[in-house]
Each structure stands twice: as structure tokens, then as C-alpha cells.
Scaffold this motif. Sequence first.
Motif, PDB file in Angstrom:
ATOM      1  N   ILE A  55       0.842  -1.212   0.000  1.00  0.00           N
ATOM      2  CA  ILE A  55       0.000   0.000   0.000  1.00  0.00           C
ATOM      3  C   ILE A  55       0.868   1.250   0.000  1.00  0.00           C
ATOM      4  CG2 ILE A  55      -1.686   1.333   1.323  1.00  0.00           C
ATOM      5  CD1 ILE A  55      -2.745  -1.422   2.362  1.00  0.00           C
ATOM      6  N   ALA A  56       1.910   1.259   0.852  1.00  0.00           N
ATOM      7  CA  ALA A  56       2.814   2.411   0.893  1.00  0.00           C
ATOM      8  C   ALA A  56       3.480   2.623  -0.459  1.00  0.00           C
ATOM      9  CB  ALA A  56       3.869   2.201   1.983  1.00  0.00           C
ATOM     10  N   GLU A  57       3.848   1.533  -1.107  1.00  0.00           N
ATOM     11  CA  GLU A  57       4.489   1.632  -2.416  1.00  0.00           C
ATOM     12  C   GLU A  57       3.503   2.124  -3.472  1.00  0.00           C
ATOM     13  OE1 GLU A  57       6.597  -1.520  -5.416  1.00  0.00           O
ATOM     14  OE2 GLU A  57       7.302  -1.526  -3.336  1.00  0.00           O
ATOM     15  N   LEU A  58       2.286   1.642  -3.426  1.00  0.00           N
ATOM     16  CA  LEU A  58       1.264   2.072  -4.380  1.00  0.00           C
ATOM     17  C   LEU A  58       0.998   3.570  -4.277  1.00  0.00           C
ATOM     18  CD1 LEU A  58      -1.264  -0.878  -3.930  1.00  0.00           C
ATOM     19  CD2 LEU A  58      -0.039  -0.332  -6.045  1.00  0.00           C
ATOM     20  N   ASP A  97     -10.121   1.020  -4.621  1.00  0.00           N
ATOM     21  CA  ASP A  97     -10.473   2.175  -3.788  1.00  0.00           C
ATOM     22  C   ASP A  97      -9.477   3.313  -3.958  1.00  0.00           C
ATOM     23  OD1 ASP A  97     -12.642   0.791  -2.881  1.00  0.00           O
ATOM     24  OD2 ASP A  97     -11.814   0.315  -0.902  1.00  0.00           O
ATOM     25  N   LEU A  98      -8.186   2.987  -4.017  1.00  0.00           N
ATOM     26  CA  LEU A  98      -7.163   4.024  -4.164  1.00  0.00           C
ATOM     27  C   LEU A  98      -7.290   4.740  -5.502  1.00  0.00           C
ATOM     28  CD1 LEU A  98      -3.992   2.220  -2.703  1.00  0.00           C
ATOM     29  CD2 LEU A  98      -5.482   3.876  -1.561  1.00  0.00           C
ATOM     30  N   LYS A  99      -7.709   4.013  -6.529  1.00  0.00           N
ATOM     31  CA  LYS A  99      -7.918   4.639  -7.835  1.00  0.00           C
ATOM     32  C   LYS A  99      -9.138   5.552  -7.802  1.00  0.00           C
ATOM     33  CE  LYS A  99      -5.910   1.030 -10.820  1.00  0.00           C
ATOM     34  NZ  LYS A  99      -6.207  -0.022 -11.836  1.00  0.00           N
ATOM     35  N   LYS A 100     -10.201   5.095  -7.145  1.00  0.00           N
ATOM     36  CA  LYS A 100     -11.443   5.858  -7.101  1.00  0.00           C
ATOM     37  C   LYS A 100     -11.282   7.181  -6.377  1.00  0.00           C
ATOM     38  CE  LYS A 100     -14.906   2.170  -7.460  1.00  0.00           C
ATOM     39  NZ  LYS A 100     -15.982   1.426  -6.743  1.00  0.00           N
ATOM     40  N   ASP A 101     -10.608   7.143  -5.211  1.00  0.00           N
ATOM     41  CA  ASP A 101     -10.510   8.387  -4.425  1.00  0.00           C
ATOM     42  C   ASP A 101      -9.309   9.245  -4.803  1.00  0.00           C
ATOM     43  OD1 ASP A 101      -8.271   7.252  -3.217  1.00  0.00           O
ATOM     44  OD2 ASP A 101      -9.332   6.650  -1.400  1.00  0.00           O
ATOM     45  N   GLY A 102      -8.521   8.801  -5.795  1.00  0.00           N
ATOM     46  CA  GLY A 102      -7.401   9.600  -6.277  1.00  0.00           C
ATOM     47  C   GLY A 102      -6.181   9.579  -5.383  1.00  0.00           C
ATOM     48  N   THR A 103      -6.176   8.703  -4.386  1.00  0.00           N
ATOM     49  CA  THR A 103      -5.033   8.623  -3.474  1.00  0.00           C
ATOM     50  C   THR A 103      -3.786   8.153  -4.199  1.00  0.00           C
ATOM     51  OG1 THR A 103      -6.488   8.136  -1.614  1.00  0.00           O
ATOM     52  CG2 THR A 103      -4.164   7.556  -1.354  1.00  0.00           C
ATOM     53  N   MET A 104      -3.984   7.280  -5.158  1.00  0.00           N
ATOM     54  CA  MET A 104      -2.859   6.708  -5.890  1.00  0.00           C
ATOM     55  C   MET A 104      -2.694   7.425  -7.227  1.00  0.00           C
ATOM     56  SD  MET A 104      -2.257   2.705  -6.892  1.00  0.00           S
ATOM     57  CE  MET A 104      -3.736   2.649  -7.933  1.00  0.00           C
ATOM     58  N   GLN A 105      -1.532   7.992  -7.427  1.00  0.00           N
ATOM     59  CA  GLN A 105      -1.232   8.698  -8.669  1.00  0.00           C
ATOM     60  C   GLN A 105       0.033   8.107  -9.288  1.00  0.00           C
ATOM     61  OE1 GLN A 105      -3.126  11.123 -10.020  1.00  0.00           O
ATOM     62  NE2 GLN A 105      -4.592  11.054  -8.328  1.00  0.00           N
ATOM     63  N   LYS A 106      -0.005   7.844 -10.595  1.00  0.00           N
ATOM     64  CA  LYS A 106       1.161   7.337 -11.293  1.00  0.00           C
ATOM     65  C   LYS A 106       1.547   8.309 -12.396  1.00  0.00           C
ATOM     66  CE  LYS A 106       1.476   3.582  -8.861  1.00  0.00           C
ATOM     67  NZ  LYS A 106       2.649   3.293  -7.987  1.00  0.00           N
ATOM     68  N   THR A 107       2.872   8.417 -12.631  1.00  0.00           N
ATOM     69  CA  THR A 107       3.345   9.470 -13.515  1.00  0.00           C
ATOM     70  C   THR A 107       3.499   9.081 -14.981  1.00  0.00           C
ATOM     71  OG1 THR A 107       5.627   8.848 -12.936  1.00  0.00           O
ATOM     72  CG2 THR A 107       4.616  10.609 -11.650  1.00  0.00           C
ATOM     73  N   ARG A 136       2.293   6.550 -18.546  1.00  0.00           N
ATOM     74  CA  ARG A 136       1.189   5.871 -19.204  1.00  0.00           C
ATOM     75  C   ARG A 136       1.218   4.376 -18.890  1.00  0.00           C
ATOM     76  NH1 ARG A 136       0.594   6.717 -25.563  1.00  0.00           N
ATOM     77  NH2 ARG A 136       0.173   8.832 -24.779  1.00  0.00           N
ATOM     78  N   GLY A 137       0.065   3.842 -18.536  1.00  0.00           N
ATOM     79  CA  GLY A 137      -0.061   2.421 -18.273  1.00  0.00           C
ATOM     80  C   GLY A 137       0.368   1.978 -16.883  1.00  0.00           C
ATOM     81  N   LEU A 138       0.864   2.892 -16.062  1.00  0.00           N
ATOM     82  CA  LEU A 138       1.345   2.499 -14.740  1.00  0.00           C
ATOM     83  C   LEU A 138       0.220   2.210 -13.758  1.00  0.00           C
ATOM     84  CD1 LEU A 138       4.373   4.920 -14.159  1.00  0.00           C
ATOM     85  CD2 LEU A 138       4.280   2.733 -15.346  1.00  0.00           C
ATOM     86  N   MET A 139      -0.988   2.674 -14.058  1.00  0.00           N
ATOM     87  CA  MET A 139      -2.122   2.452 -13.157  1.00  0.00           C
ATOM     88  C   MET A 139      -2.730   1.069 -13.344  1.00  0.00           C
ATOM     89  SD  MET A 139      -2.741   5.140 -11.167  1.00  0.00           S
ATOM     90  CE  MET A 139      -4.479   5.330 -10.821  1.00  0.00           C
TER      91      MET A 139
END
Length: 319
Positions: A259-262, A303-313, A315-318
Motif C-alpha cells: 500500500i505504501a508503495e502504491l 479504492d485508491l484509484k477511485k478516491d485519487g489517493t494513488m497517482q502514477k506518472t 502511461r499504463g502504470l495504473m
Amino acid sequence: MLNRRYLRIQAMQALYSFFSSSDDGGGDAPRGERELLRSIDKTYELYIYLLLIFEEMVRVASNRIDIGKEKHLPTADELNPNLRFVNNRVIAQLTQHTKLHREAEIRKLNWQMDDEMSLVRNLWEQIKVWDEYKAYMNSDVDSYAKDQEFVIDLFKKFIADDEGTETFIEERNMHWPGDLNMAVAPAIIRTLESGNETREPALAPLFKDPEDDKKFIIDLFRKTIVDNERCEKLIADKTKNWEVDRIAVMDVILMKMAIAELIHFNSIPVKVTLNEYIEISKTYSTPKSKQFINGILDKIVIDLKKDGTMQKTGRGLME
């Protein structure tokens, strides 16, 4: 030398010690971080230490030859011994390897203690009756490549895959990694493979990218501790039907790290993070951990994708 999976495993072990150090999980984080970095350096120390063993094997073999020649009635073979092993080109390069011996001197590493030389002598007694050794000594092919192939085979059988050698290593230094084949053995094999007639074997660097890799493991350790309560809540929300004592401690730590890494490592693809911790669980947790961790993390990622907590810089990293 050390890939990211190994760094994750080292961080996992440090976090296990941290969270186990007190009832409330409030261990000494700075001390844990120092021990984490120390354990990584000890891995490199073991790498250097084991590269020195070949020189000691040749020394033992040479000594046996000298003893044979000095007998009252030496045999013809003792008077004219086969010198192929003691003249092995790869081992000769390691014996004269300035950088290797400089690293050994800095770390005060050698094979001079009685128990160390006892191990080398015992290994030599096994090697000299080994069928592969006999074939090597009597081969019509006398080349660097043949010497190289034999040394690698010898290392795999009598050091990397030998229970006695592994036990010796564990007893010799409690800080050396117990799983020799995780990082040290592959690095030694790559080193042995890297030389040729005109180029000595190349020592592997501790990190592929010293600045980036060191930052990765320190940040992973710190972020997992800082986000502990947050991670626990996310896990608890997805494990409401589970009794807490039924969840393996290592599973919980691996999920917290994931989770911390995500959340904090924006350049690492989601798929890579999930795969890494699932793979680690196969070795370091229970037989059912793979499916359990995979299922819980999949839900948390949604859940992390829905609430925007997880951001990737990238393309395709999500995905």
C-alpha cells in the motif's frame, strides 16, 4: 548486485523487527533504518568473503601436492602431479585481483581462522573425488573457458547448494544473509562469468543505481511506518470477515508495504508492486498467502484509484 525484490525483502525483515519490538508497534525507527542499511552492506561483505574461498582451495590443493612430493617413497603421480586445478586461470585472476583484495582488507575479511580452513579442507576432500573434478583434470581441452566452467560448477555444488557451507556461513556471522541463493550466489556466478583471458572477473557493485536504490529502500521503510495506521484501516476494511489472529503477521506487513508503495512510489507500475509482494509471500509467508494478499490488494487498489489517493506518472502504470 541487489535487485529491487531483494531490497523489498530486506525492508520487510526490518519492518518485521520494528513492528515486533513493542506491543504498540512503536519501535525505534532510526535504529531500524540503520540496521536495514547494515544488513545490506553485510550482503556485499558475504559476496566478497566467498570470492576469496577459491584462493584458499588452491592453497590447500598446492599444499597436498607438496606433501606428496616430500614422501619417503612418492608415487609417479605425486612426483609429476596434475596442476590443472592449481593453475586454474580464473582462480589465478581472483588471487591477483587488486580490487577484490582491497575490498577484503577494508572489511577485514580473510580465511585464516581454524574453523574457516577446516571448512576449506573438508570441501577439498569432497572435490577431489567428485566425478566432475576428475573429468576436468583429465580433459583434453585446456582453455580459459574450461577453467571458467569448472569453477562455476564447483561453486554451485560445494558452496551455493551445500548445506554444510550454508550452516557455516550462518554460524560465522549472524548478520550475513541466510538465503545465500537470493542475492549473493547469483552475483558471484555473474562475476565468474564476466572474465576472459585478457580481462579479470568484474566485481559487482552493491547497488545498480546507488542513489536511487538506497533512496527506494529507505523511503519504503519510512513510508510504511508513517502510514501504518492508514494502511491498517485499509486492510481492516477489506478483512472484516476475518479474525485478526487468522491473518499471518507477515501477510499484514507485506500488504502495508504494498500500500505504501502504491501510494508513494509514483513511477512504479501497479502491476509490478502487486506481483512483487505476491511473489515474496510465496517464500516468506503461508501457503495460502498468495491468494489472500492478491485478493485484498486488488480491492484496495480499486479504492485508491477511485478516491485519487494513488497517482502514477507514466502511461499504463495504473494498470
